[in-house]
Design an enzyme around this catalytic site. Structure first.
Site, short mmCIF file in Angstrom:
data_model
loop_
_atom_site.label_atom_id
_atom_site.label_comp_id
_atom_site.label_asym_id
_atom_site.label_seq_id
_atom_site.Cartn_x
_atom_site.Cartn_y
_atom_site.Cartn_z
N ASP A 149 1.64 -8.45 -15.25
CA ASP A 149 1.58 -8.24 -13.81
C ASP A 149 3.00 -8.13 -13.26
O ASP A 149 3.76 -9.10 -13.28
CB ASP A 149 0.85 -9.42 -13.16
CG ASP A 149 0.56 -9.23 -11.69
OD1 ASP A 149 1.20 -8.37 -11.07
OD2 ASP A 149 -0.32 -9.94 -11.17
N TYR A 163 -2.41 -7.69 0.05
CA TYR A 163 -1.28 -7.37 0.92
C TYR A 163 -1.31 -5.90 1.35
O TYR A 163 -1.46 -5.00 0.53
CB TYR A 163 0.01 -7.65 0.16
CG TYR A 163 1.27 -7.64 0.98
CD1 TYR A 163 1.72 -8.78 1.63
CD2 TYR A 163 2.05 -6.49 1.08
CE1 TYR A 163 2.89 -8.79 2.36
CE2 TYR A 163 3.23 -6.48 1.81
CZ TYR A 163 3.65 -7.63 2.44
OH TYR A 163 4.82 -7.62 3.17
N HIS A 216 -1.44 -5.79 -12.31
CA HIS A 216 -1.80 -6.53 -11.11
C HIS A 216 -3.28 -6.35 -10.73
O HIS A 216 -3.79 -7.08 -9.88
CB HIS A 216 -0.90 -6.10 -9.94
CG HIS A 216 -1.02 -7.00 -8.75
ND1 HIS A 216 -0.84 -8.38 -8.84
CD2 HIS A 216 -1.31 -6.75 -7.44
CE1 HIS A 216 -1.02 -8.93 -7.65
NE2 HIS A 216 -1.31 -7.97 -6.78
#
Length: 334
Positions: A275, A96, A305
């Site tokens: 995460d 992203y 993450h």
């Protein structure tokens, strides 16, 4: 990030029963049929080789191919110089907020003997705009809420379509073995790889799905403390306090749980238990629903993450070799 989700024992059996939209399959069949028709009317894919790259062991191609609505999508194709084609090929989707970047940032897979397609993300990468003609809601806090008023105009309809078209397109390149095309990605890229594993069917051979985003989206919006999921919570908190179901009914068309149930190829997942962006229960929910029997999940107990980082890559290389999908594996015949 402390361990705030379920214990690992519960995660391994976490399989929430969530219903896909009734027209989920028709929605995606129609979307891809329209995209393929638009591609036939658009300029064909181009793979010009970069002649001024300083790299000496890889040939780099600056790719354009027709994606959503025939719109041009950028990618890099890196091919080991002097390798005997056709090669197993990695189709790599990006996390992203990122794009394909510079070709010098993507050398691992070609160093291992694979052809490697690095796909730009429309509106996120600088080389691929997102010229959607239909405006979304006035307030848009990020890509998760772009077109949130309905699935037809949502951003991820366009991005997932681009991802499928990338895998379809690369199969026609002479350096590529069409029977050994593998899709992969981290976070958003993992969610895209999962979607392609369902939508492209046997046109891909396997999927490498790392700490995937876009899975069990509602739970992600409820739990995540960083990354894109809080965009949804913020949008609902400010603009739609009384009608969250209309938002999640749109996002259901892009949820990896529904793609996982339709996946037709082997897959290697990874999940990190600390995460803060993609809570581990969201990744396990997708893994536990994944339909193909040849699947494996690597758990990074203290991973954030970033997941397993380079250690996960070693798992991927060995996993592919074990399935005849490495550079020394048998070539396909299709």
């Amino acid at each position: 990030m402390p361990l705030t989700d379920m214990p690992l024992e519960q995660l391994r059996s976490y399989r929430p029963e969530t219903a896909a939209p009734e027209d989920f399959e028709d929605f995606w069949a129609g979307t891809l049929s329209t995209a393929r028709e638009a591609a036939r009317a658009a300029p064909p894919p181009t793979f010009p080789r970069i002649t001024d790259s300083p790299l000496r062991t890889v040939d780099v191609h600056d790719v354009r191919f027709p994606g959503w609505d025939g719109q041009p999508v950028a990618a890099w194709l890196l091919v080991p110089r002097g390798a005997d084609a056709p090669l197993p090929t990695i189709v790599n989707y990006i996390g992203y907020g990122g794009g394909r970047g510079l070709h010098t940032e993507h050398l691992l897979w070609s160093a291992a003997g694979y052809a490697h397609l690095v796909v730009d993300s429309r509106g996120q990468g600088h080389a691929t705009p997102d010229p959607d003609p239909v405006p979304g809601p006035h307030y848009v806090g990020g890509f998760m809420t772009r077109g949130i008023d309905g699935p037809e105009h949502h951003y991820y309809r366009r991005l997932i379509t681009d991802a499928v078209r990338a895998a379809e397109t690369v199969r026609g390149h002479p350096a590529v073995d069409p029977a050994r095309v593998i899709v992969t990605g981290h976070s958003q890229g993992g969610g895209l790889a999962l979607a392609v594993a369902a939508l492209a069917g046997t046109e891909v051979a396997a999927a490498l799905i790392d700490v995937p985003f876009l899975c069990h989206i509602r739970r992600g919006a409820e739990l995540a403390v960083a990354g894109p999921y809080p965009e949804i919570a913020h949008y609902l908190g400010v603009h739609m306090r009384d009608d969250p179901e209309s938002v999640f009914s749109t996002l259901d068309y892009f949820d990896g749980l529904h793609f996982a149930r339709r996946a037709a190829v082997p897959a290697l997942f990874s999940v990190a238990l600390m995460d803060p962006v993609c809570p581990p229960s969201t990744g396990f929910a997708a893994y536990n629903h994944y339909a193909h029997s040849d699947k494996e999940v690597v758990v990074w107990q203290f991973g954030d993450h970033g997941g397993g980082r380079g250690s996960q890559t070693l798992h991927q290389l060995r996993w592919l070799e074990g399935r005849g999908l490495g550079p020394d594996g048998a070539q396909g015949t299709t």
